[in-house]
Design a protein around this motif. Structure first.
Motif: not given
Ligand SMILES: C[S@@+](CC[C@H](N)C(=O)[O-])C[C@H]1O[C@@H](n2cnc3c(N)ncnc32)[C@H](O)[C@@H]1O
Length: 323
Positions: A149, A153-154, A157-159, A162-163, A224
């Motif tokens: 990770l 990637e965060v 790909n995070y929704s 989530q962000l 994170q």
């Protein structure tokens, strides 16, 4: 309950401050931490965050020939600072596995444990590691380069939810919702793989000073990516069991989310504020006794000499003799 980072210190751009890059890391609150550990010359100690080895070297100076130090660091680069000292065992892993690796070395209990949390100056100043807003590089931010990770990637790909949450909770970004929405809107047609690309794509949502804004955003991503709070919690939970009675733990934190976890854990052996029932006189069972009633902060002199020390807070506790 949503917990926020205190404005005063948490989101300072401390680790973005320009400093000479030749030093790997200047140890923070060094004398205070060593004094807090009350080192027994023949004892067994753990430095959870070896880094440039500043604290480890000071511990070794206090240890006699039979003393032992286990030093953890998940960053391969830290190895280059290892002194040639047979009392030192380096463990190149995350401190969340403290107990497991000590057991591997046939150690069940130790006399002292310390951690100096967060990233080293080296990690900030090495452009390619992607921690600093000052350089262009891949949006990486992994302390342990074996993990998959990355910050890219965060953001890829995070929704949106989530962000939003992570920018709000770990960075106290004032317009976290707008920022999250913007990332999700742009990421399908603009690559956010590099720091410059990321900053350029988000330029129009920046609020206030861009350096400060991105320092907050980067801090949130870093926490994170490295699961900094999760690792800290797991490490803290192992401490009461690992310390010998009378053994000391000393932890240096750099923002209030970390400090709150340490403070609550030292006080009551758990992380959350308890929901008290006024009709029941609950007795708290805690194996730790607080040594520092208030956290210790760097002196003016240390802050002037090393501006990156300014948000540091040290807390020390002792394993009580009988529970
Ligand atoms: C602030 S520096 C420590 C500096 C050190 N005390 C010195 O005097 O040079 C933090 C170091 O801990 C490491 N680190 C942070 N979190 C870690 C974790 N969960 N497990 C292992 N190492 C970690 C980082 O890679 C970094 O090298």
């Amino acid at each position: 309950m949503k917990k926020k980072i205190k404005k005063d210190k948490a989101l300072s751009t401390d680790q973005q401050i320009n400093q000479p890059t030749e030093a790997y890391h200047i140890p923070v609150l060094l004398q205070e931490t060593i004094a807090g550990l009350a080192i027994q010359p023949e004892g067994i100690y753990v430095d959870c965050t070896f880094g440039g080895g500043g604290h480890s070297k000071a511990i070794l100076e206090q240890l006699g020939p039979k003393g032992k130090l286990f030093a953890f660091d998940q960053d391969e680069d830290a190895k280059r600072n290892l002194p040639d000292d047979e009392r030192l065992v380096f463990v190149p892993h995350n401190f969340r596995h403290l107990e497991r690796f000590l057991r591997l070395h046939q150690i069940n209990a130790v006399d002292g444990i310390m951690a100096d949390l967060g990233v080293s100056s080296h990690q900030f100043d090495e452009a390619g590691r992607g921690f600093s807003t000052r350089f262009d590089a891949e949006l990486d931010m992994r302390m342990d380069q074996r993990q998959s990770l990355t910050a890219f990637e965060v953001v890829k790909n995070y929704s949106e939810v989530q962000l939003h949450k992570l920018f709000e909770q770990y960075g106290e970004v004032t317009n976290a919702k707008t920022l999250a929405k913007k990332i999700v809107d742009v990421r399908n047609h603009v690559s956010l793989k590099t720091i410059d690309a990321f900053k350029n794509a988000l330029r129009e949502v920046v609020k206030g000073n861009p350096n400060k804004y991105f320092a907050q955003v980067f801090q949130a991503l870093r926490i994170q990516v490295n699961d900094e709070l999760g690792a800290l919690k797991e490490m803290l939970q192992q401490i009461p069991k690992l310390l010998k009675p009378g053994g000391r733990v000393a932890i240096i934190t750099f923002h209030s989310l970390e400090d709150r976890l340490v403070k609550n854990f030292f006080r009551r052996g758990s992380f959350d504020e308890p929901e008290r029932n006024p009709f029941i006189n609950e007795v708290e069972l805690n194996e730790l006794k607080i040594i520092t009633k208030k956290s210790i902060q760097p002196s003016e002199k240390e802050m002037n000499e090393n501006p990156r020390s300014r948000s540091a807070r040290l807390r020390v506790a002792e394993k009580i003799m009988m529970v």
